[in-house]
Design an enzyme around this catalytic site. Structure first.
Site, PDB file in Angstrom:
ATOM      1  N   ARG A  32       0.816  -1.217   0.000  1.00  0.00           N
ATOM      2  CA  ARG A  32       0.000   0.000   0.000  1.00  0.00           C
ATOM      3  C   ARG A  32       0.852   1.270   0.000  1.00  0.00           C
ATOM      4  O   ARG A  32       0.597   2.195  -0.789  1.00  0.00           O
ATOM      5  CB  ARG A  32      -0.977  -0.014   1.177  1.00  0.00           C
ATOM      6  N   ASN A  89      -6.440  -2.484   1.912  1.00  0.00           N
ATOM      7  CA  ASN A  89      -6.433  -3.940   1.969  1.00  0.00           C
ATOM      8  C   ASN A  89      -7.869  -4.448   1.922  1.00  0.00           C
ATOM      9  O   ASN A  89      -8.745  -3.908   2.621  1.00  0.00           O
ATOM     10  CB  ASN A  89      -5.786  -4.443   3.263  1.00  0.00           C
TER      11      ASN A  89
END
Length: 753
Positions: free
Chosen positions: A19, A37
């Site tokens: 990320r 996520n």
């Protein structure tokens, strides 16, 4: 032109800095939107110039973090949300998670540099980590992988750590286990001198204890390890005595690669394993043998430091070569709970180096070797588990519970075959409890209900794993024959369930279709269509059943089934212990004697004939002894091992070996001839079956194919043939691979319904 796209990325993309990586790339290309996520991986919503988005997608799929692994990518057009910036959003969990759980990673070079930098605020801090390294599977309590769902949830980040965690430009941006001396866990040492707190003091004291020849239980990533000075012979034998270890080799941890080279021969592939983020134990030829570390063995198992703590121990002058073995009693699972370690290791450890961060689940060190056919994982655990081992065709979850020895389990979710870590031998109560815990752990983590799950199990009616499977209230139960599972594990790993092969499954024990103890099987077919038994080792007898696996002389008696009088004469000439003669009588009178095709027992029989006349203290010991004996001699002859189209007949083979032994021929020369003879028997039988069924690919699986000398002979024999040899690479050839083979055959059977 401004557009929006929704991107889903599948694979190992959580817990590896993905990320933050996406965030930085989006900023570079001046894109807006978000990343988060999700249940199945990482989800991205991106808005901006079409060309910029194309470049962004190219970069995140071509240059992603080294610890990540992308298995699939979905891109769809999406409505514009008119996002004002690009953000990292909180994780979502609405459906069953299918994301791949990351494995634990060795400490990275950047963290090591900070660890030994006096100007850095994490100087000498044993829990240093970042998005590129550190604990993953051993701290995750549930999905998605976020700090509140890890064993770090009890430590709140200090302002400095929090600032790093939320800074997109920082290496610890969203590093879930991040901490520092001011806000994180610490170590202390406990022993006869009381308790010593403070990381530096505790680690220095531990190094001092190790230098003085004492045994210390050290808490690591996946459990406690027992450590002592590997060059202190007295300490090593004392550890064997206390741990009831017998003669099973100990693993070594060495200070650095240069030290490793002083103890083992290292090729490029072995060096890659040693320095990889998985940091497994690497089995390699010893350059220098250490008394007591690996008796009667010309290999050593060596690993490099993989946690900051290990590096600190060597920094504070711990011995450069340490025994580092799982903290347990023989054959029991590694201990990972602090209170259990203090209680169970009393009388074994002289002191305990205890870390405050809890371990979510026990995970042993992985073991690998580079065989003549390439790299092979012999024990799949830290650094590899629970990464998926294959993609399987199943629209239902499949739970495969493995075998009772070297147990692993495999859970198939949305086609991903997720293999657990090595769990041990289920005949031990503690290992069985670990097995049950791991089953429920994975089912819970992936939100799988048993009522919708296919459960695959071994056909052996007395296996603990089989009984456990039958007691589960599952959608369907499917029994899988042991040796077919061995072959299928290799096919699954290669994503080749439809591939027709000659499958050679040689091991010690497996319940056969006819109720006999199999272990020398040749199959034809595929995982999808079925594997038909088309050949096997000629049946011998096992006097005493499982007892013959512990006493090679009993196995030898069972291979003399056709001529007991000659067997007795041989035994007298070679001065065998009385146990051999008792076993011969059992075979003659068919008392507690069972038919077998086990090639593993054939290796045991050969070892007994050549001098290994005592009991074994660990599985495979006699065969390992035989292999290392054979390595010391040249190849002078080959014994007869005929193939009649159905059976490999060991009788001429055994007779010629025995005659050489009675004539006083060097045992090492006979052992070398034995290995080549087995290889030639395999070669002839496989060539015959390949021609008959028009198949050019051979699968070798089962514990016997851990033998590097046998594999080297096979490689030489097949070198000029048109046949291709497949062996397991990331999945063990021993029973550690059985659960994947079970899952593959169960998935194939269900998809064919």
């Amino acid at each position: 032109m401004k557009i929006a796209q929704r991107i889903r990325i599948y694979g190992v993309v959580q817990g590896v800095g993905f990320r933050p990586f996406v965030f930085r790339k989006a900023k570079r290309w001046k894109l807006r939107g978000w990343v988060r996520n999700g249940e199945s991986g990482v989800e991205i919503h991106v808005e901006g110039d079409a060309d910029a988005i194309q470049q962004f997608v190219q970069e995140i799929t071509d240059r992603y973090p080294s610890s990540a692994k992308i298995t699939n990518l979905e891109i769809k057009d999406a409505p514009l949300q008119e996002a004002a910036d690009f953000k990292i959003l909180a994780s979502t969990l609405h459906n069953r998670p299918t994301v791949q759980i990351p494995a634990d990673l060795a400490v990275c070079p950047k963290c090591l540099s900070e660890l030994f930098d006096p100007a850095n605020r994490r100087f000498l801090y044993p829990y240093i980590n970042c998005t590129d390294c550190g604990p993953r599977y051993t701290v995750i309590e549930r999905l998605p992988y976020d700090r509140p769902y890890t064993t770090m949830h009890m430590w709140s980040m200090c302002p400095a750590c929090s600032a790093e965690y939320y800074d997109p430009a920082d290496r610890r941006f969203h590093a879930q286990p991040t901490a520092c001396p001011d806000c994180g866990p610490h170590y202390h040492v406990q022993g006869q001198d009381g308790e010593i707190h403070g990381d530096e003091k505790a680690i220095k004291k531990t190094a001092e204890l190790l230098r003085s020849g004492l045994i210390v239980a050290i808490k690591g990533l996946g459990g406690y390890l027992l450590a002592c000075d590997a060059e202190n012979e007295e300490a090593i034998w004392e550890l064997r005595r206390r741990k009831r270890r017998g003669e099973k080799p100990f693993a070594l941890m060495v200070k650095d690669l240069e030290t490793a080279r002083a103890f083992i021969d290292i090729c490029a592939e072995e060096e890659n394993f040693l320095t990889s983020s998985a940091r497994p134990i690497v089995l390699a030829r010893a350059r220098r043998l250490l008394p007591g570390v690996a008796p009667d063995n010309s290999d050593l198992g060596v690993m490099l430091p993989y946690t900051p703590l290990h590096h600190l121990l060597f920094h504070f002058d711990a011995p450069e070569v340490l025994v580092m073995t799982s903290a347990n009693r023989s054959s029991e699972p590694i201990i990972y709970d602090d209170e259990e370690a203090l209680k169970a290791l009393e009388g074994i450890a002289d002191a305990w180096l205890i870390g405050e961060r809890p371990i979510a689940r026990r995970v042993d060190d992985s073991v690998v070797r580079v065989s003549p056919f390439g790299p092979t994982v012999l024990r799949r655990a830290r650094g590899y588990a629970p990464l998926p081992a294959a993609q399987l065709p199943s629209d239902r979850p499949v739970l495969a519970v493995g075998a009772d020895l070297k147990n692993t389990i495999t859970l198939v979710v949305n086609g991903q075959a997720i293999m657990s870590q090595h769990l041990g031998d289920l005949i031990k109560y503690e290992a069985y409890m670990s097995f049950e815990q791991t089953v429920h752990d994975l089912l819970s983590m992936y939100d799988v209900r048993l009522q919708e799950t296919i459960v695959a199990y071994d056909l052996h009616p007395d296996y603990q794993s089989t009984t456990f499977a039958h007691n589960l209230e599952a959608y369907q139960h499917i029994g899988i024959q042991h040796h077919r599972a061995h072959v299928a594990s290799v096919l699954a790993e290669r994503n080749a369930l439809d591939k027709r092969v000659i499958g050679v499954a040689f091991d010690g024990t497996g319940f056969g279709d006819d109720g006999a103890i199999w272990g020398g099987e040749l199959f034809v077919g595929s995982a999808a269509e079925g594997l038909k038994r088309r050949g096997h080792l000629r049946y011998a007898m096992l006097p005493g059943g499982d007892a013959a696996a512990r006493m090679p002389l009993q196995a030898l008696a069972g291979f003399f089934v056709d001529d007991p009088k000659w067997a007795i004469n041989v035994g007298k000439q070679l001065s065998f212990p009385e146990r051999f003669f008792t076993a011969v009588k059992m075979v003659e009178k068919q008392l507690r004697t069972f038919p077998t095709t086990s090639v593993g027992r054939l290796f045991d029989a050969a070892a007994a004939l050549l001098g290994f006349t005592g009991p074994i203290s660990f599985e495979g010991q006699a065969a390992i002894w035989l292999e290392h004996l054979a390595r010391t001699a040249p190849l002078e002859k080959v014994y007869s091992f005929p193939w009649n189209g159905k059976e490999l007949d060991y009788r001429p083979f055994l007779k010629e070996m025995t005659e050489d032994r009675l004539k006083g021929k060097d045992a090492a020369v006979i052992a070398r001839a034995f290995h080549r003879s087995v290889a030639e028997g395999i070669f002839r039988s496989v060539r015959s079956l390949g021609a008959a069924y028009e198949i050019d690919t051979v699968v070798l699986s089962g514990g016997v194919f851990q033998n590097s000398l046998l594999l080297a002979d096979l490689k030489e024999l097949f070198f000029e043939s048109d046949m291709h040899i497949w062996v397991g690479e990331e999945v063990p050839p021993n029973d550690g691979g059985i659960s994947l083979g079970q899952a593959a055959l169960a998935a194939a059977a269900h998809s064919n319904l």
